[in-house]
Design a protein around this motif. Sequence first.
Motif, PDB file in Angstrom:
ATOM      1  N   HIS A 231      18.918 -15.170  35.933  1.00 62.60           N
ATOM      2  CA  HIS A 231      17.653 -15.738  36.074  1.00 62.60           C
ATOM      3  C   HIS A 231      16.868 -15.437  35.294  1.00 62.60           C
ATOM      4  O   HIS A 231      15.443 -15.511  35.440  1.00 62.60           O
ATOM      5  N   ILE A 232      17.076 -14.783  34.112  1.00 63.21           N
ATOM      6  CA  ILE A 232      16.149 -14.656  32.921  1.00 63.21           C
ATOM      7  C   ILE A 232      15.870 -15.918  32.308  1.00 63.21           C
ATOM      8  O   ILE A 232      16.746 -16.733  32.115  1.00 63.21           O
ATOM      9  N   LEU A 233      14.625 -16.106  32.087  1.00 62.26           N
ATOM     10  CA  LEU A 233      14.083 -17.529  31.623  1.00 62.26           C
ATOM     11  C   LEU A 233      14.439 -17.458  29.946  1.00 62.26           C
ATOM     12  O   LEU A 233      14.062 -16.684  29.258  1.00 62.26           O
ATOM     13  N   VAL A 234      15.315 -18.532  29.749  1.00 61.95           N
ATOM     14  CA  VAL A 234      15.623 -18.715  28.186  1.00 61.95           C
ATOM     15  C   VAL A 234      15.308 -19.953  27.717  1.00 61.95           C
ATOM     16  O   VAL A 234      15.260 -19.961  26.294  1.00 61.95           O
TER      17      VAL A 234
ATOM     18  N   PRO B 115      13.397 -24.630  36.224  1.00 61.93           N
ATOM     19  CA  PRO B 115      14.221 -24.778  34.986  1.00 61.93           C
ATOM     20  C   PRO B 115      14.296 -23.452  34.023  1.00 61.93           C
ATOM     21  O   PRO B 115      13.420 -22.849  33.833  1.00 61.93           O
ATOM     22  N   GLY B 116      15.395 -23.829  33.318  1.00 56.25           N
ATOM     23  CA  GLY B 116      15.511 -23.098  32.007  1.00 56.25           C
ATOM     24  C   GLY B 116      16.172 -21.490  32.253  1.00 56.25           C
ATOM     25  O   GLY B 116      16.103 -20.774  31.277  1.00 56.25           O
ATOM     26  N   CYS B 117      16.728 -21.163  33.338  1.00 55.89           N
ATOM     27  CA  CYS B 117      17.225 -19.985  33.672  1.00 55.89           C
ATOM     28  C   CYS B 117      18.549 -19.834  32.775  1.00 55.89           C
ATOM     29  O   CYS B 117      19.266 -20.883  32.569  1.00 55.89           O
ATOM     30  N   LEU B 118      19.071 -18.589  32.454  1.00 56.33           N
ATOM     31  CA  LEU B 118      19.994 -18.540  31.645  1.00 56.33           C
ATOM     32  C   LEU B 118      21.453 -19.053  32.301  1.00 56.33           C
ATOM     33  O   LEU B 118      22.282 -19.815  31.719  1.00 56.33           O
TER      34      LEU B 118
ATOM     35  N   ALA C  56      29.889 -23.165  34.765  1.00 55.04           N
ATOM     36  CA  ALA C  56      29.521 -24.504  35.436  1.00 55.04           C
ATOM     37  C   ALA C  56      28.269 -25.462  34.445  1.00 55.04           C
ATOM     38  O   ALA C  56      28.759 -26.628  34.154  1.00 55.04           O
ATOM     39  N   ALA C  57      27.381 -24.697  33.882  1.00 53.79           N
ATOM     40  CA  ALA C  57      26.616 -25.204  32.915  1.00 53.79           C
ATOM     41  C   ALA C  57      27.326 -25.912  31.549  1.00 53.79           C
ATOM     42  O   ALA C  57      27.104 -26.798  31.125  1.00 53.79           O
TER      43      ALA C  57
ATOM     44  N   VAL D   1      26.333 -20.023  23.692  1.00 52.77           N
ATOM     45  CA  VAL D   1      26.257 -18.585  23.100  1.00 52.77           C
ATOM     46  C   VAL D   1      24.995 -18.242  22.522  1.00 52.77           C
ATOM     47  O   VAL D   1      24.624 -17.026  22.817  1.00 52.77           O
ATOM     48  N   GLU D   2      24.071 -19.212  21.970  1.00 54.33           N
ATOM     49  CA  GLU D   2      22.810 -18.716  21.549  1.00 54.33           C
ATOM     50  C   GLU D   2      21.866 -18.481  22.811  1.00 54.33           C
ATOM     51  O   GLU D   2      21.153 -17.281  22.975  1.00 54.33           O
ATOM     52  N   ALA D   3      22.142 -19.090  23.960  1.00 50.23           N
ATOM     53  CA  ALA D   3      21.225 -18.680  25.170  1.00 50.23           C
ATOM     54  C   ALA D   3      21.644 -17.294  25.991  1.00 50.23           C
ATOM     55  O   ALA D   3      20.966 -16.489  26.090  1.00 50.23           O
ATOM     56  N   LEU D   4      23.129 -17.038  25.878  1.00 56.41           N
ATOM     57  CA  LEU D   4      23.457 -15.576  26.202  1.00 56.41           C
ATOM     58  C   LEU D   4      23.119 -14.637  25.138  1.00 56.41           C
ATOM     59  O   LEU D   4      22.836 -13.583  25.724  1.00 56.41           O
ATOM     60  N   ALA D   5      23.126 -14.770  24.171  1.00 55.23           N
ATOM     61  CA  ALA D   5      22.439 -13.886  22.930  1.00 55.23           C
ATOM     62  C   ALA D   5      21.131 -13.504  23.276  1.00 55.23           C
ATOM     63  O   ALA D   5      20.795 -12.489  23.067  1.00 55.23           O
ATOM     64  N   ASP D   6      20.331 -14.624  23.611  1.00 55.49           N
ATOM     65  CA  ASP D   6      18.700 -14.300  24.007  1.00 55.49           C
ATOM     66  C   ASP D   6      18.754 -13.601  25.134  1.00 55.49           C
ATOM     67  O   ASP D   6      17.766 -12.469  25.267  1.00 55.49           O
TER      68      ASP D   6
END
Length: 327
Positions: free
Chosen positions: A180-183, A195-198, A205-206, A243-248
């Motif tokens: 639930h970090i906002l990315v 909206p926009g949680c990791l 699922a996402a 991957v980019e979202a996880l890295a953020d």
Amino acid sequence: MSEPHDRTIQYGNATGGDVVVALDVGGTGMKCGLVRPDGVAVHTERHPTEAARGPAAVVDTILDVAAGLTGKARAGGLTPVALGIAVPGVVDEARGVAVWSANVGFRDVPLRDLAVARLGLPATLGHDVRAGGIAEARLGAGRGAGHVLFVAIGTGIAAAHVVDGAANIGAHGAAGEFGHILVRPDGPRCGCGRPGCLEAVASAAAVGRRYQELAGTPGTAAEVAERAAAGEPVAVRVWQEAVEALADGLATAQALFDVATVVVGGGLAQAGARLLDPLRAALRERVTFHREPRLVAAALGDEAGCLGAALLALDAHGGVPTTMEAR
């Protein structure tokens, strides 16, 4: 209660000695076992949770399984000394209460006290991901690191920050909600309502939802990983977005926690190098003055939560060394 799928493991002379009865309760199934004080499971079982039956029925199943394991231990010449249970959601570990869990329907269930009354053993209740993180930090891929962030990426995303073998619980039992970090502020709406949680962007699922949205055909996260590796453009795009979202998210976590090792587990981690290699590179691009953590795959698989539940019980009732020898 349905018959378990079980696996008994013998390590030399496995008769005699103390064991902990350990259960890792998920929305679909329970991983259960008898675990020695050195972290070795001498017997494991799996049972369906059948959460659709309601929380009261799930509690009955948990207690029945725990009682059955206790009986098996004694029948095999072992001495059950404690019970450890790990559950998802918000857990008040001090009071032994499952405060809330969407997966199994728990709301303020005093599971620890119910277990003590049923089994007559000292019991400990913990959070499933924190328990898994403790096991990976002590027995698995994070062993010896001291400061470990365990990230479980499956249907959702959660994490455990483990320092010297102990996981941070938080003031309200809700530490580690990494998903639930906002990315992506303009991203898809998360199950939490924002909206926009990791978790809404990069969970298994996402990834499946995003692929179907763009490709018009279904695909699991594992299939998306395979298709991306084969060069399918839509799959490549979806996988790169995740991957980019996880890295953020990991860059934020590293700024906060400064860990030595990040251990990645859960269903999405089954992609192996297809996930870890690009994720490692993307994280490296985001790190400035912070030290880049070692990024590794989890070593204990889906047994981590069960082993961690046992470690929590041993810590609370009789103790166990913070750093264990390799098995």
